[in-house]
Design a protein around this motif. Structure first.
Motif, PDB file in Angstrom:
ATOM      1  N   GLY A  90       0.847  -1.190   0.000  1.00  0.00           N
ATOM      2  CA  GLY A  90       0.000   0.000   0.000  1.00  0.00           C
ATOM      3  C   GLY A  90       0.882   1.239   0.000  1.00  0.00           C
ATOM      4  N   PHE A  91       0.315   2.364   0.407  1.00  0.00           N
ATOM      5  CA  PHE A  91       1.081   3.604   0.478  1.00  0.00           C
ATOM      6  C   PHE A  91       1.620   3.737   1.897  1.00  0.00           C
ATOM      7  CE2 PHE A  91       2.132   8.064   0.438  1.00  0.00           C
ATOM      8  CZ  PHE A  91       2.569   8.263  -0.868  1.00  0.00           C
ATOM      9  N   GLY A  92       2.764   3.102   2.133  1.00  0.00           N
ATOM     10  CA  GLY A  92       3.339   3.111   3.483  1.00  0.00           C
ATOM     11  C   GLY A  92       4.842   3.263   3.408  1.00  0.00           C
ATOM     12  N   TYR A  93       5.470   3.291   4.572  1.00  0.00           N
ATOM     13  CA  TYR A  93       6.929   3.469   4.618  1.00  0.00           C
ATOM     14  C   TYR A  93       7.620   2.121   4.730  1.00  0.00           C
ATOM     15  CZ  TYR A  93      11.548   4.716   6.460  1.00  0.00           C
ATOM     16  OH  TYR A  93      12.897   4.837   6.662  1.00  0.00           O
ATOM     17  N   VAL A  94       8.554   1.903   3.841  1.00  0.00           N
ATOM     18  CA  VAL A  94       9.446   0.745   3.905  1.00  0.00           C
ATOM     19  C   VAL A  94      10.856   1.329   3.898  1.00  0.00           C
ATOM     20  CG1 VAL A  94      10.294  -1.277   2.633  1.00  0.00           C
ATOM     21  CG2 VAL A  94       7.844  -0.719   2.584  1.00  0.00           C
ATOM     22  N   LYS A  95      11.643   0.976   4.866  1.00  0.00           N
ATOM     23  CA  LYS A  95      13.005   1.531   4.914  1.00  0.00           C
ATOM     24  C   LYS A  95      13.833   0.974   3.756  1.00  0.00           C
ATOM     25  CE  LYS A  95      16.970   1.172   7.821  1.00  0.00           C
ATOM     26  NZ  LYS A  95      17.473   0.608   9.080  1.00  0.00           N
ATOM     27  N   THR A  96      14.478   1.857   3.021  1.00  0.00           N
ATOM     28  CA  THR A  96      15.347   1.405   1.929  1.00  0.00           C
ATOM     29  C   THR A  96      16.804   1.618   2.354  1.00  0.00           C
ATOM     30  OG1 THR A  96      15.094   3.532   0.824  1.00  0.00           O
ATOM     31  CG2 THR A  96      13.582   1.792   0.166  1.00  0.00           C
ATOM     32  N   ASP A  97      17.748   1.300   1.470  1.00  0.00           N
ATOM     33  CA  ASP A  97      19.146   1.223   1.907  1.00  0.00           C
ATOM     34  C   ASP A  97      19.799   2.580   2.182  1.00  0.00           C
ATOM     35  OD1 ASP A  97      18.932  -1.469   1.734  1.00  0.00           O
ATOM     36  OD2 ASP A  97      19.909  -1.640  -0.232  1.00  0.00           O
ATOM     37  N   LYS A  98      19.591   3.522   1.270  1.00  0.00           N
ATOM     38  CA  LYS A  98      20.348   4.777   1.351  1.00  0.00           C
ATOM     39  C   LYS A  98      19.418   5.983   1.305  1.00  0.00           C
ATOM     40  CE  LYS A  98      24.605   3.050   1.017  1.00  0.00           C
ATOM     41  NZ  LYS A  98      25.456   2.982  -0.130  1.00  0.00           N
ATOM     42  N   ARG A  99      19.856   7.041   1.935  1.00  0.00           N
ATOM     43  CA  ARG A  99      19.146   8.322   1.856  1.00  0.00           C
ATOM     44  C   ARG A  99      20.192   9.422   1.681  1.00  0.00           C
ATOM     45  NH1 ARG A  99      18.904   4.689   4.363  1.00  0.00           N
ATOM     46  NH2 ARG A  99      16.816   4.654   5.048  1.00  0.00           N
ATOM     47  N   TYR A 100      19.753  10.584   1.185  1.00  0.00           N
ATOM     48  CA  TYR A 100      20.653  11.709   0.933  1.00  0.00           C
ATOM     49  C   TYR A 100      20.498  12.724   2.063  1.00  0.00           C
ATOM     50  CZ  TYR A 100      22.757  15.740  -1.354  1.00  0.00           C
ATOM     51  OH  TYR A 100      23.549  16.820  -1.650  1.00  0.00           O
ATOM     52  N   VAL A 101      21.610  13.278   2.518  1.00  0.00           N
ATOM     53  CA  VAL A 101      21.568  14.297   3.579  1.00  0.00           C
ATOM     54  C   VAL A 101      22.516  15.434   3.232  1.00  0.00           C
ATOM     55  CG1 VAL A 101      21.871  14.772   6.045  1.00  0.00           C
ATOM     56  CG2 VAL A 101      21.248  12.477   5.316  1.00  0.00           C
ATOM     57  N   SER A 102      22.050  16.664   3.385  1.00  0.00           N
ATOM     58  CA  SER A 102      22.934  17.825   3.295  1.00  0.00           C
ATOM     59  C   SER A 102      22.547  18.795   4.403  1.00  0.00           C
ATOM     60  CB  SER A 102      22.801  18.496   1.917  1.00  0.00           C
ATOM     61  OG  SER A 102      23.607  19.653   1.860  1.00  0.00           O
ATOM     62  N   ASN A 103      23.549  19.421   5.015  1.00  0.00           N
ATOM     63  CA  ASN A 103      23.294  20.353   6.117  1.00  0.00           C
ATOM     64  C   ASN A 103      23.644  21.775   5.716  1.00  0.00           C
ATOM     65  OD1 ASN A 103      22.466  18.597   8.392  1.00  0.00           O
ATOM     66  ND2 ASN A 103      24.411  17.619   7.896  1.00  0.00           N
ATOM     67  N   PHE A 104      22.844  22.707   6.214  1.00  0.00           N
ATOM     68  CA  PHE A 104      23.074  24.137   5.974  1.00  0.00           C
ATOM     69  C   PHE A 104      23.553  24.776   7.269  1.00  0.00           C
ATOM     70  CE2 PHE A 104      21.740  28.567   5.891  1.00  0.00           C
ATOM     71  CZ  PHE A 104      22.044  28.972   4.598  1.00  0.00           C
ATOM     72  N   LYS A 105      24.733  25.385   7.224  1.00  0.00           N
ATOM     73  CA  LYS A 105      25.312  26.009   8.412  1.00  0.00           C
ATOM     74  C   LYS A 105      26.168  27.184   7.958  1.00  0.00           C
ATOM     75  CE  LYS A 105      27.507  24.582  12.636  1.00  0.00           C
ATOM     76  NZ  LYS A 105      27.998  23.542  13.482  1.00  0.00           N
ATOM     77  N   ASN A 106      26.262  28.221   8.755  1.00  0.00           N
ATOM     78  CA  ASN A 106      27.060  29.413   8.419  1.00  0.00           C
ATOM     79  C   ASN A 106      26.766  29.913   7.000  1.00  0.00           C
ATOM     80  OD1 ASN A 106      28.316  29.232  10.931  1.00  0.00           O
ATOM     81  ND2 ASN A 106      29.847  27.794  10.128  1.00  0.00           N
ATOM     82  N   GLY A 107      25.500  29.855   6.643  1.00  0.00           N
ATOM     83  CA  GLY A 107      25.081  30.447   5.366  1.00  0.00           C
ATOM     84  C   GLY A 107      25.338  29.603   4.132  1.00  0.00           C
ATOM     85  N   ALA A 108      25.716  28.331   4.277  1.00  0.00           N
ATOM     86  CA  ALA A 108      25.978  27.522   3.071  1.00  0.00           C
ATOM     87  C   ALA A 108      25.587  26.061   3.274  1.00  0.00           C
ATOM     88  CB  ALA A 108      27.463  27.605   2.716  1.00  0.00           C
ATOM     89  N   TRP A 109      25.184  25.420   2.177  1.00  0.00           N
ATOM     90  CA  TRP A 109      24.913  23.972   2.180  1.00  0.00           C
ATOM     91  C   TRP A 109      26.231  23.230   2.054  1.00  0.00           C
ATOM     92  CZ3 TRP A 109      20.348  22.164   3.525  1.00  0.00           C
ATOM     93  CH2 TRP A 109      19.220  22.983   3.364  1.00  0.00           C
ATOM     94  N   ASP A 110      26.395  22.165   2.812  1.00  0.00           N
ATOM     95  CA  ASP A 110      27.602  21.342   2.628  1.00  0.00           C
ATOM     96  C   ASP A 110      27.458  20.495   1.372  1.00  0.00           C
ATOM     97  OD1 ASP A 110      26.101  19.086   3.223  1.00  0.00           O
ATOM     98  OD2 ASP A 110      26.906  18.834   5.248  1.00  0.00           O
ATOM     99  N   GLU A 111      28.476  19.672   1.095  1.00  0.00           N
ATOM    100  CA  GLU A 111      28.471  18.978  -0.200  1.00  0.00           C
ATOM    101  C   GLU A 111      27.444  17.853  -0.283  1.00  0.00           C
ATOM    102  OE1 GLU A 111      32.234  16.064   0.945  1.00  0.00           O
ATOM    103  OE2 GLU A 111      32.502  17.733  -0.461  1.00  0.00           O
ATOM    104  N   GLY A 112      26.913  17.399   0.856  1.00  0.00           N
ATOM    105  CA  GLY A 112      25.875  16.369   0.858  1.00  0.00           C
ATOM    106  C   GLY A 112      26.454  14.981   0.673  1.00  0.00           C
ATOM    107  N   THR A 113      25.711  13.996   1.159  1.00  0.00           N
ATOM    108  CA  THR A 113      26.219  12.626   1.069  1.00  0.00           C
ATOM    109  C   THR A 113      25.064  11.631   1.119  1.00  0.00           C
ATOM    110  OG1 THR A 113      27.790  11.095   2.065  1.00  0.00           O
ATOM    111  CG2 THR A 113      26.520  12.402   3.597  1.00  0.00           C
ATOM    112  N   LEU A 114      25.333  10.425   0.651  1.00  0.00           N
ATOM    113  CA  LEU A 114      24.374   9.328   0.836  1.00  0.00           C
ATOM    114  C   LEU A 114      24.760   8.618   2.124  1.00  0.00           C
ATOM    115  CD1 LEU A 114      24.191   7.833  -2.764  1.00  0.00           C
ATOM    116  CD2 LEU A 114      22.381   9.095  -1.584  1.00  0.00           C
TER     117      LEU A 114
END
Ligand code: PLP
Ligand code: COI
Length: 341
Positions: A12-36
């Protein structure tokens, strides 16, 4: 690529955890390079802006396996643009739109084993979102943010797939004039939770919201825009500054006009005229096109001629063409299909 052992046809329309997700953080006025990352948890200050003042927005799009086995997603540039609009309205920094599209591709590629096979009825739902992370106690925007994208395989949003649903006209409002209805802010969905729980408790699949100022015009549902078809075959969709500009709806209106040759109208729709329409459907990434068979409201019931078993004929043509384009069975307008590679 070996697919995961999932019973795709029955999810159905539910959450299944998959292997990887993308994350990027914004600090001191800029986004970092991001990572999986494999880390599916978020650890936050107890006073994070998102927890205190709901400073968060999100997006939703899907990846599809095409008939010839490619993996594609549908118009991610428009999700990137809409997320910019949402972020700016909530005083958040926009995540660069080109990086948004690249991150969507990277996270889908990293979870290729979870992209449901062609013809299974399931797709990979992609959820980009952003939230204020640093402590905020006076009412003001955060200055540190996290942008994430996870994916989850999904089946139909409404039980029964493409079968017509019964909806009701809500006694609650979703969005105020000059408010945030036109952006994908988490707060709009918090607003709608009591209304959807109430609708479900009364046996309805969704709510039709009317405009909050006059309660005379059709707006949208909690998670989809409306399309209507007049008795003489014009495709009509409500225009309002307080509804989310659905990418699915914009695509359907283009398909209706330029591929299928229907007359189209994007205009205010009075609730009083709904009883005269021949067909009604909900459209959105999650909803795809879900036909509405019946609308129950305080003074009566509107039943559309196609009944409760099948979509109306125009809705069916729109559905077949939209999904044909998304699944690679039909040629797409320039720029609509993004290859994951
Ligand atoms: N309206 C609302 C309130 C939604 O949450 C959504 C879902 O994203 C839509 C409409 C449909 O928009 P889209 O077609 O871009 O998914
Ligand atoms: C979507 O269609 O992507 C949405 O965000 C709607 C939500 C109700 C799942």
């Amino acid at each position: 690529m070996e697919k995961k052992n999932i019973d795709w046809a029955s999810i159905g329309f539910g959450y299944v955890k998959t292997d990887k997700r993308y994350v990027s953080n914004f600090k001191n006025g800029a986004w970092d390079e991001g990572t999986l990352t494999e880390d599916d948890t978020v650890v936050l200050s107890e006073c994070a802006g998102v927890l205190q003042y709901a400073q968060t927005c999100f997006e939703g799009l899907k990846a599809y396996t095409t008939e010839d086995g490619r993996i594609v997603c549908f118009r991610p540039d428009l999700n990137a643009k809409r997320m910019t609009d949402s972020a700016l309205r909530l005083e958040m920094p926009a995540f660069p739109e080109d990086r948004f599209v690249e991150a969507v591709k990277a996270v889908v590629k990293a979870n290729e084993a979870y992209v449901p096979p062609y013809g299974s009825g399931a797709t990979l739902y992609i959820r980009p979102y952003m939230f204020g992370t640093n402590p905020v106690i006076g009412v003001k925007p955060a200055n540190e943010y996290q942008f994430r994208i996870f994916t989850t395989p999904v089946g139909p949003y409404f039980k029964g797939g493409a079968k017509p649903i019964t909806i009701t006209v809500s006694d609650f409002d979703r969005a105020a004039p000059h408010g945030t209805g036109h952006i994908k802010a988490g707060l709009n969905y918090a607003m709608s939770l009591h209304a959807i729980v109430t609708a479900h408790a009364n046996g309805f699949a969704e709510n039709m919201y009317l405009d909050a100022a006059t309660r005379t015009k059709v707006e949208e549902t909690g998670g989809a825009n409306f399309i209507f078809v007049t008795k003489d075959g014009t495709v009509v969709t409500p225009k309002s500054d307080s509804i989310l500009p659905s990418i699915t709806r914009r695509s359907i209106m283009y398909v209706a006009e330029h591929i299928l040759g229907f007359k189209v109208e994007h205009r205010e729709v009075m609730f009083d005229e709904v009883k005269d329409f021949a067909e009604c459907g909900l459209c959105g990434t999650a909803a795809v096109i879900s036909p509405v068979g019946r609308i129950v409201y305080k003074d009566g019931v509107i039943e559309f001629p196609a009944g409760m078993e099948e979509m109306g004929p125009v809705t069916k043509k729109l559905y077949d063409t939209l999904t044909g384009i998304q699944m690679g069975r039909m040629e797409a307008p320039e720029g609509w299909i993004c290859e994951i590679g």
